[in-house]
Design a protein around this motif. Structure first.
Motif, PDB file in Angstrom:
ATOM      1  N   ILE A  89       0.855  -1.057   0.141  1.00 19.18           N
ATOM      2  CA  ILE A  89      -0.111  -0.103   0.229  1.00 19.18           C
ATOM      3  C   ILE A  89       0.884   1.404  -0.167  1.00 19.18           C
ATOM      4  CG2 ILE A  89      -1.804  -0.962   0.917  1.00 19.18           C
ATOM      5  CD1 ILE A  89      -1.160   0.416   3.680  1.00 19.18           C
ATOM      6  N   ASN A  90       0.245   2.318  -0.579  1.00 21.42           N
ATOM      7  CA  ASN A  90       0.862   3.673  -0.413  1.00 21.42           C
ATOM      8  C   ASN A  90       0.634   4.318   0.718  1.00 21.42           C
ATOM      9  OD1 ASN A  90      -1.426   4.633  -0.784  1.00 21.42           O
ATOM     10  ND2 ASN A  90      -0.927   4.833  -3.271  1.00 21.42           N
ATOM     11  N   THR A  91       1.142   5.529   0.956  1.00 21.26           N
ATOM     12  CA  THR A  91       0.942   6.358   2.103  1.00 21.26           C
ATOM     13  C   THR A  91      -0.678   6.977   2.203  1.00 21.26           C
ATOM     14  OG1 THR A  91       3.149   7.032   1.954  1.00 21.26           O
ATOM     15  CG2 THR A  91       1.359   8.592   3.225  1.00 21.26           C
ATOM     16  N   VAL A  92      -1.260   7.320   1.044  1.00 19.95           N
ATOM     17  CA  VAL A  92      -2.720   7.761   0.940  1.00 19.95           C
ATOM     18  C   VAL A  92      -3.501   6.393   1.803  1.00 19.95           C
ATOM     19  CG1 VAL A  92      -4.618   8.552  -0.405  1.00 19.95           C
ATOM     20  CG2 VAL A  92      -2.190   9.308  -0.602  1.00 19.95           C
ATOM     21  N   THR A  93      -3.341   5.383   1.153  1.00 19.85           N
ATOM     22  CA  THR A  93      -4.008   4.030   1.551  1.00 19.85           C
ATOM     23  C   THR A  93      -3.832   3.944   2.841  1.00 19.85           C
ATOM     24  OG1 THR A  93      -3.999   3.352  -0.488  1.00 19.85           O
ATOM     25  CG2 THR A  93      -4.497   1.700   1.091  1.00 19.85           C
ATOM     26  N   ALA A  94      -2.440   3.875   3.249  1.00 17.17           N
ATOM     27  CA  ALA A  94      -2.146   3.668   4.857  1.00 17.17           C
ATOM     28  C   ALA A  94      -3.072   4.858   5.700  1.00 17.17           C
ATOM     29  CB  ALA A  94      -0.723   3.997   5.053  1.00 17.17           C
ATOM     30  N   LYS A  95      -3.113   5.987   5.419  1.00 13.13           N
ATOM     31  CA  LYS A  95      -3.765   6.880   6.020  1.00 13.13           C
ATOM     32  C   LYS A  95      -5.403   6.478   5.938  1.00 13.13           C
ATOM     33  CE  LYS A  95      -4.362  10.945   8.340  1.00 13.13           C
ATOM     34  NZ  LYS A  95      -5.589  10.940   8.556  1.00 13.13           N
ATOM     35  N   TRP A  96      -5.971   6.126   5.143  1.00 12.87           N
ATOM     36  CA  TRP A  96      -7.188   5.770   4.833  1.00 12.87           C
ATOM     37  C   TRP A  96      -7.345   4.485   5.934  1.00 12.87           C
ATOM     38  CZ3 TRP A  96      -9.771   1.235   3.181  1.00 12.87           C
ATOM     39  CH2 TRP A  96     -11.408   1.531   2.852  1.00 12.87           C
ATOM     40  N   LEU A  97      -6.635   3.493   5.885  1.00 12.35           N
ATOM     41  CA  LEU A  97      -6.587   2.358   6.878  1.00 12.35           C
ATOM     42  C   LEU A  97      -6.587   2.907   8.288  1.00 12.35           C
ATOM     43  CD1 LEU A  97      -4.726  -0.350   4.787  1.00 12.35           C
ATOM     44  CD2 LEU A  97      -7.242  -0.020   5.195  1.00 12.35           C
ATOM     45  N   PHE A  98      -5.729   3.833   8.646  1.00 14.20           N
ATOM     46  CA  PHE A  98      -5.276   4.371   9.811  1.00 14.20           C
ATOM     47  C   PHE A  98      -6.832   4.991  10.264  1.00 14.20           C
ATOM     48  CE2 PHE A  98      -4.606   8.467  12.327  1.00 14.20           C
ATOM     49  CZ  PHE A  98      -3.800   7.768  13.525  1.00 14.20           C
ATOM     50  N   ASP A  99      -7.370   5.826   9.175  1.00 15.02           N
ATOM     51  CA  ASP A  99      -8.780   6.363   9.980  1.00 15.02           C
ATOM     52  C   ASP A  99      -9.646   5.611  10.148  1.00 15.02           C
ATOM     53  OD1 ASP A  99      -7.534   8.990   9.651  1.00 15.02           O
ATOM     54  OD2 ASP A  99      -8.195   9.506   7.340  1.00 15.02           O
ATOM     55  N   LYS A 100      -9.630   4.393   9.654  1.00 17.87           N
ATOM     56  CA  LYS A 100     -10.575   3.206   9.713  1.00 17.87           C
ATOM     57  C   LYS A 100     -10.370   2.582  11.031  1.00 17.87           C
ATOM     58  CE  LYS A 100     -13.073   3.451   5.793  1.00 17.87           C
ATOM     59  NZ  LYS A 100     -14.552   3.616   5.655  1.00 17.87           N
ATOM     60  N   GLY A 101      -9.150   2.646  11.498  1.00 17.98           N
ATOM     61  CA  GLY A 101      -9.077   2.108  13.024  1.00 17.98           C
ATOM     62  C   GLY A 101      -8.229   0.725  12.799  1.00 17.98           C
ATOM     63  N   TYR A 102      -7.428   0.429  11.633  1.00 22.44           N
ATOM     64  CA  TYR A 102      -6.874  -0.770  11.184  1.00 22.44           C
ATOM     65  C   TYR A 102      -5.336  -0.642  12.257  1.00 22.44           C
ATOM     66  CZ  TYR A 102      -9.469  -2.096   7.009  1.00 22.44           C
ATOM     67  OH  TYR A 102     -10.339  -2.609   6.229  1.00 22.44           O
TER      68      TYR A 102
END
Length: 147
Positions: free
Chosen positions: A42-55
């Motif tokens: 995954i790239n950084t934008v996807t990592a942030k999206w997953l972070f925001d989802k609580g992963y």
């Protein structure tokens, strides 16, 4: 110049050349692979999206790097000392999504950890190859544990 001096100069030059080539190969091979079999890169934008989802995020860097700044809420499990299956199972069940990161594309820790996790049976691994340098560059939140 004597024949012995010429041979010594030649051997020294040859040795210097071989050391230089080896150093270049070592640097070239230090870049983390783009993909790890069984994991999703995954790239950084996807990592942030997953972070925001609580992963769950897993930081596999050393303690000093972790203390200096890590993704908030990330678990710490250094690849060089504590990364064993029993410690990983204490953090995440094998079916839970887990994002693994380290110090970016010049850090092999996250690729090694992702590969091991897949070998141990984790089936929802996200390999965040860009890691902390990109996270920081995007201005995303970091947590430091130094006073």
């Amino acid at each position: 110049m004597t024949g012995k001096t010429i041979v010594n100069i030649f051997v020294s030059c040859l040795l210097f050349l071989l050391i230089s080539i080896q150093a270049g190969l070592t640097r070239a091979n230090a870049e983390a692979p783009e993909f790890v079999a069984g994991a999703r890169t995954i790239n950084t934008v996807t990592a942030k999206w997953l972070f925001d989802k609580g992963y769950f995020f897993l930081d596999v860097r050393g303690l000093e790097d972790f203390k200096a700044g890590h993704i908030p809420g990330a678990f710490h499990l250094p690849i060089k000392s504590d990364f064993i299956e029993q410690n990983l199972i204490a953090i995440a069940k094998k079916e839970q999504p887990l994002i693994i990161y380290c110090n970016g594309i010049n850090c092999l820790g996250s690729s090694v950890a992702a590969k091991k996790a897949v070998e141990w049976g984790w089936n929802n691994i996200f390999y965040y190859r860009e890691g902390i340098p990109a996270w920081r560059q995007y201005g995303y939140p970091l947590r430091a544990t130094y006073p």
